[in-house]
Enzyme design. Structure first.
Site, PDB file in Angstrom:
ATOM      1  N   ASP A   3      52.391  16.683 -19.133  1.00 48.54           N
ATOM      2  CA  ASP A   3      52.106  15.567 -20.049  1.00 48.54           C
ATOM      3  C   ASP A   3      52.396  16.012 -21.480  1.00 48.54           C
ATOM      4  OD1 ASP A   3      50.573  13.725 -21.823  1.00 48.54           O
ATOM      5  OD2 ASP A   3      49.924  12.865 -19.916  1.00 48.54           O
ATOM      6  N   ILE A   4      53.119  15.173 -22.217  1.00 52.02           N
ATOM      7  CA  ILE A   4      53.538  15.538 -23.581  1.00 52.02           C
ATOM      8  C   ILE A   4      52.353  15.583 -24.557  1.00 52.02           C
ATOM      9  CG2 ILE A   4      54.041  13.229 -24.542  1.00 52.02           C
ATOM     10  CD1 ILE A   4      56.786  14.429 -25.419  1.00 52.02           C
TER      11      ILE A   4
ATOM     12  N   GLU B  15      48.806   3.260 -20.334  1.00 52.06           N
ATOM     13  CA  GLU B  15      49.764   3.003 -21.421  1.00 52.06           C
ATOM     14  C   GLU B  15      51.183   2.924 -20.897  1.00 52.06           C
ATOM     15  OE1 GLU B  15      49.147   6.034 -24.365  1.00 52.06           O
ATOM     16  OE2 GLU B  15      47.193   5.213 -24.940  1.00 52.06           O
TER      17      GLU B  15
ATOM     18  N   HIS C 274      50.999   6.549 -12.263  1.00 47.13           N
ATOM     19  CA  HIS C 274      51.008   8.013 -12.393  1.00 47.13           C
ATOM     20  C   HIS C 274      49.602   8.556 -12.231  1.00 47.13           C
ATOM     21  CE1 HIS C 274      50.571   6.146 -16.371  1.00 47.13           C
ATOM     22  NE2 HIS C 274      49.756   7.151 -16.656  1.00 47.13           N
TER      23      HIS C 274
HETATM   24  P1  5GP Z   1      48.247   6.572 -19.290  1.00 48.82           P
HETATM   25  O1  5GP Z   1      47.477   6.362 -20.565  1.00 48.82           O
HETATM   26  O2  5GP Z   1      49.282   5.504 -19.080  1.00 48.82           O
HETATM   27  O3  5GP Z   1      47.375   6.816 -18.084  1.00 48.82           O
HETATM   28  O4  5GP Z   1      49.006   7.950 -19.479  1.00 48.82           O
HETATM   29  C1  5GP Z   1      50.315   8.055 -19.899  1.00 48.82           C
HETATM   30  C2  5GP Z   1      50.553   9.509 -20.208  1.00 48.82           C
HETATM   31  O5  5GP Z   1      51.942   9.715 -20.342  1.00 48.82           O
HETATM   32  C3  5GP Z   1      49.898   9.978 -21.516  1.00 48.82           C
HETATM   33  O6  5GP Z   1      48.979  11.019 -21.236  1.00 48.82           O
HETATM   34  C4  5GP Z   1      51.079  10.422 -22.361  1.00 48.82           C
HETATM   35  O7  5GP Z   1      50.804  11.566 -23.119  1.00 48.82           O
HETATM   36  C5  5GP Z   1      52.166  10.669 -21.335  1.00 48.82           C
HETATM   37  N1  5GP Z   1      53.507  10.430 -21.836  1.00 48.82           N
HETATM   38  C6  5GP Z   1      53.936   9.311 -22.491  1.00 48.82           C
HETATM   39  N2  5GP Z   1      55.235   9.434 -22.818  1.00 48.82           N
HETATM   40  C7  5GP Z   1      55.637  10.637 -22.338  1.00 48.82           C
HETATM   41  C8  5GP Z   1      56.896  11.328 -22.368  1.00 48.82           C
HETATM   42  O8  5GP Z   1      57.905  10.866 -22.901  1.00 48.82           O
HETATM   43  N3  5GP Z   1      56.934  12.537 -21.765  1.00 48.82           N
HETATM   44  C9  5GP Z   1      55.847  13.096 -21.167  1.00 48.82           C
HETATM   45  N4  5GP Z   1      55.994  14.304 -20.619  1.00 48.82           N
HETATM   46  N5  5GP Z   1      54.634  12.476 -21.119  1.00 48.82           N
HETATM   47  C10 5GP Z   1      54.544  11.263 -21.706  1.00 48.82           C
END
Ligand code: 5GP
Ligand code: ZN
Length: 149
Positions: free
Chosen positions: A34-35, A99, A104
């Site tokens: 995760d970035i 987001e 995932h």
């Molecule tokens: P959500 O909030 O949707 O559960 O988590 C999305 C996750 O994706 C976040 O923790 C965010 O840091 C990660 N993320 C978003 N864009 C990217 C990206 O371009 N590369 C990587 N490696 N992680 C990402």
């Protein structure tokens, strides 16, 4: 390809159009760092099929996510990364904090006192009464279209 998949950041990672630190790949899943890690070593496991919600995935795409997560969780504990435990976290919809609209599973290395946690409502801790629990169970059972065994 559907526009949703064309513009999806995780589909771009799958197509190698955007770089990512890959951890594991098989025919149905990809796992990468995760970035914006919630703790160091935070991994995401994604299905190769684009769908926003878990329930929109084909059934055969779902099991492999957990199978990959099992292996990675074991590896995280053995890796030297600080990892007493692993939180499996999945936000299934924007209202739950999702987001990125590509299902995932987060695998977050944990240890006692790491300061990480779910924030709960102020009235959390109340023991619900049986009538209330039965009413919720009935609603969900009805939506499932199953009778209790
Ligand atoms: P959500 O909030 O949707 O559960 O988590 C999305 C996750 O994706 C976040 O923790 C965010 O840091 C990660 N993320 C978003 N864009 C990217 C990206 O371009 N590369 C990587 N490696 N992680 C990402
Ligand atoms: Zn996608």
């Amino acid at each position: 390809m559907a526009a949703s998949a064309r513009h999806c950041i995780f589909c771009k990672i799958l197509r190698r159009e955007v770089p990512a630190s890959i951890v594991r790949e098989d025919s149905s899943t990809l796992a990468f760092m995760d970035i914006r890690p919630m703790n160091p070593g935070h991994v995401l496991v994604i299905p190769k099929t684009h769908a926003a919600y878990v329930e929109d995935l084909p059934a055969e795409a779902v099991g492999p996510i957990l199978e990959a997560a099992m292996e990675i969780s074991r590896a995280m504990r053995a890796s030297g990364i600080r990892c007493e435990a692993v939180s499996f976290y999945l936000a299934n919809g924007a209202g739950a904090g999702q987001e990125v609209s590509h299902a995932h599973l987060h695998l977050i290395p944990r240890w006692r006192g790491d300061g990480f946690g779910l924030r709960v409502r102020p009235d959390y801790g109340r023991i619900a009464d049986c009538t209330e629990l039965d009413a919720f169970a009935l609603k969900i059972r009805t939506a499932l279209g199953r009778s209790p065994d």
